[in-house]
Design a protein around this motif. Structure first.
Motif, PDB file in Angstrom:
ATOM      1  N   SER A 101       0.818  -1.217   0.000  1.00 51.01           N
ATOM      2  CA  SER A 101       0.000   0.000   0.000  1.00 51.01           C
ATOM      3  C   SER A 101       0.847   1.260   0.000  1.00 51.01           C
ATOM      4  O   SER A 101       0.387   2.331  -0.423  1.00 51.01           O
ATOM      5  N   SER A 102       2.068   1.153   0.492  1.00 53.26           N
ATOM      6  CA  SER A 102       2.976   2.293   0.577  1.00 53.26           C
ATOM      7  C   SER A 102       4.384   1.754   0.749  1.00 53.26           C
ATOM      8  O   SER A 102       4.586   0.540   0.898  1.00 53.26           O
ATOM      9  N   VAL A 103       5.354   2.668   0.730  1.00 54.23           N
ATOM     10  CA  VAL A 103       6.738   2.284   0.978  1.00 54.23           C
ATOM     11  C   VAL A 103       7.322   3.291   1.949  1.00 54.23           C
ATOM     12  O   VAL A 103       7.013   4.484   1.889  1.00 54.23           O
ATOM     13  N   ARG A 104       8.188   2.819   2.843  1.00 50.12           N
ATOM     14  CA  ARG A 104       8.762   3.686   3.862  1.00 50.12           C
ATOM     15  C   ARG A 104      10.253   3.424   4.016  1.00 50.12           C
ATOM     16  O   ARG A 104      10.759   2.349   3.681  1.00 50.12           O
ATOM     17  N   VAL A 105      10.931   4.416   4.527  1.00 43.36           N
ATOM     18  CA  VAL A 105      12.353   4.323   4.793  1.00 43.36           C
ATOM     19  C   VAL A 105      12.667   5.360   5.861  1.00 43.36           C
ATOM     20  O   VAL A 105      11.913   6.328   6.037  1.00 43.36           O
ATOM     21  N   CYS A 106      13.760   5.171   6.579  1.00 45.50           N
ATOM     22  CA  CYS A 106      14.170   6.130   7.600  1.00 45.50           C
ATOM     23  C   CYS A 106      15.673   6.333   7.474  1.00 45.50           C
ATOM     24  O   CYS A 106      16.429   5.359   7.362  1.00 45.50           O
ATOM     25  N   THR A 107      16.112   7.584   7.471  1.00 45.51           N
ATOM     26  CA  THR A 107      17.528   7.883   7.300  1.00 45.51           C
ATOM     27  C   THR A 107      17.924   8.999   8.262  1.00 45.51           C
ATOM     28  O   THR A 107      17.074   9.814   8.647  1.00 45.51           O
ATOM     29  N   PRO A 108      19.185   9.038   8.706  1.00 46.21           N
ATOM     30  CA  PRO A 108      19.601  10.127   9.600  1.00 46.21           C
ATOM     31  C   PRO A 108      19.303  11.488   8.983  1.00 46.21           C
ATOM     32  O   PRO A 108      19.554  11.704   7.789  1.00 46.21           O
ATOM     33  N   SER A 109      18.772  12.392   9.766  1.00 47.09           N
ATOM     34  CA  SER A 109      18.460  13.722   9.242  1.00 47.09           C
ATOM     35  C   SER A 109      19.709  14.441   8.761  1.00 47.09           C
ATOM     36  O   SER A 109      19.629  15.309   7.882  1.00 47.09           O
ATOM     37  N   SER A 110      20.851  14.069   9.310  1.00 43.93           N
ATOM     38  CA  SER A 110      22.118  14.666   8.875  1.00 43.93           C
ATOM     39  C   SER A 110      22.507  14.229   7.465  1.00 43.93           C
ATOM     40  O   SER A 110      23.343  14.865   6.813  1.00 43.93           O
ATOM     41  N   ASN A 111      21.892  13.149   6.971  1.00 48.83           N
ATOM     42  CA  ASN A 111      22.141  12.660   5.612  1.00 48.83           C
ATOM     43  C   ASN A 111      21.291  13.468   4.635  1.00 48.83           C
ATOM     44  O   ASN A 111      20.312  12.988   4.064  1.00 48.83           O
ATOM     45  N   VAL A 112      21.692  14.712   4.446  1.00 47.84           N
ATOM     46  CA  VAL A 112      20.895  15.640   3.638  1.00 47.84           C
ATOM     47  C   VAL A 112      20.713  15.116   2.219  1.00 47.84           C
ATOM     48  O   VAL A 112      19.618  15.205   1.639  1.00 47.84           O
TER      49      VAL A 112
END
Length: 288
Positions: free
Chosen positions: A253-264
């Motif tokens: 239904s969707s796709v998600r990911v999470c990355t460090p906010s510092s990884n601009v």
């Protein structure tokens, strides 16, 4: 009933992953996904089982944790147990006492979904917050655009392409051909896809592995990387779009990911691939 903490056997990891699949919903916050455990299978079946923890009551799993490193546990909790006081208190105890076999003494981290009662109890116990991460989501209701570059499935025959790109993308010597082979041994790997973007000369430029949690559930990007020789040419966006399309074909239904906010750069790549950033989150940390 008493809360029971377990480290599952190799065969019992399937039960933990089945619980994780059940708990994935578009409206739930970022949390441990069955694909996270699937990606951990690159280290082997026994090694993955040894990194998993389950908390059960009356035979039902209420929480699953995975030791991403010896000092970082990543969590998911059943949707109806976010405010379960018995579970929250037991989790705090098990995270705080090294003899329980979850986290050691000293500096440690917990990645847990927002909204858990656990967070309130950790704050009372003096736990702090670490650097922020940015969760990103893309809805897959509508058809996904063409990535614009040649995309191939990364099977066992292309395991070296997979390793070469990841080694370059993350500046590490760890990824090997065996990573791709062992990943295929993960429970529910039939619901995963490993894809590669190639340049005009047939060289691998970027790779992605995406994991479905089943039809109508959010899928996960883990990992995605671009070879250093091909950065800045749109391959990160292209391979991420291709991964989203593969998940949609599998019914996600969707796709998600999470990355460090510092990884601009990483955040910008996912946004270019149609992902929307959600409010930042942070791991809970206990300092020395």
């Amino acid at each position: 009933m008493t809360m029971v903490l377990k480290t599952p056997t190799v065969d019992a990891v399937r039960e933990a992953m089945a619980a994780l699949r059940e708990w994935q919903h578009d409206e739930t916050p970022m949390q441990l996904h069955p694909g996270d455990i699937g990606w951990n299978y690159r280290f082997g079946k026994a090694e993955t089982a040894a990194a998993v923890r389950t908390w059960s009551r009356d035979g039902r799993i209420l929480a699953v944790g995975m030791l991403d490193t010896p000092t970082l546990v990543r969590m998911a909790v059943a949707s109806d147990a976010f405010h379960d006081e018995d579970l929250a208190r037991r989790l705090v105890e098990d995270f705080s006492l090294p003899e329980r076999g979850v986290l050691p003494e000293g500096a440690v981290s917990i990645e847990a979904p927002q909204g858990l009662l656990l967070h309130d109890l950790l704050t009372k116990e003096g736990w702090g917050v670490d650097d922020p991460w940015t969760p990103l989501f893309r809805d897959l209701t509508e058809a996904v655009e063409d990535p614009g570059v040649p995309i191939r499935e990364i099977g066992l025959q292309q395991a070296q392409d997979f390793a070469d790109v990841l080694r370059s993308a993350f500046n590490t010597t760890k990824p090997t051909r065996e990573y791709r082979h062992k990943m295929s041994e993960a429970p529910f790997y039939a619901d995963a896809r490993c894809l590669g973007a190639y340049d005009d000369q047939g060289n691998p430029a970027a790779v992605v592995t995406v994991w479905s949690a089943g039809p109508g559930k959010p899928g996960l990007v883990e990992p995605m990387g671009v070879h250093s020789d091909h950065r800045g040419r749109g391959y990160g966006r292209a391979i991420t779009v291709a991964g989203a399309a593969a998940l949609r074909e599998m019914g996600s239904s969707s796709v998600r990911v999470c990355t460090p906010s510092s990884n601009v750069g990483g955040v910008a790549t996912y946004k270019a691939a149609g992902f929307a950033a959600r409010p930042q989150i942070a791991d809970r940390i206990r300092k020395v």
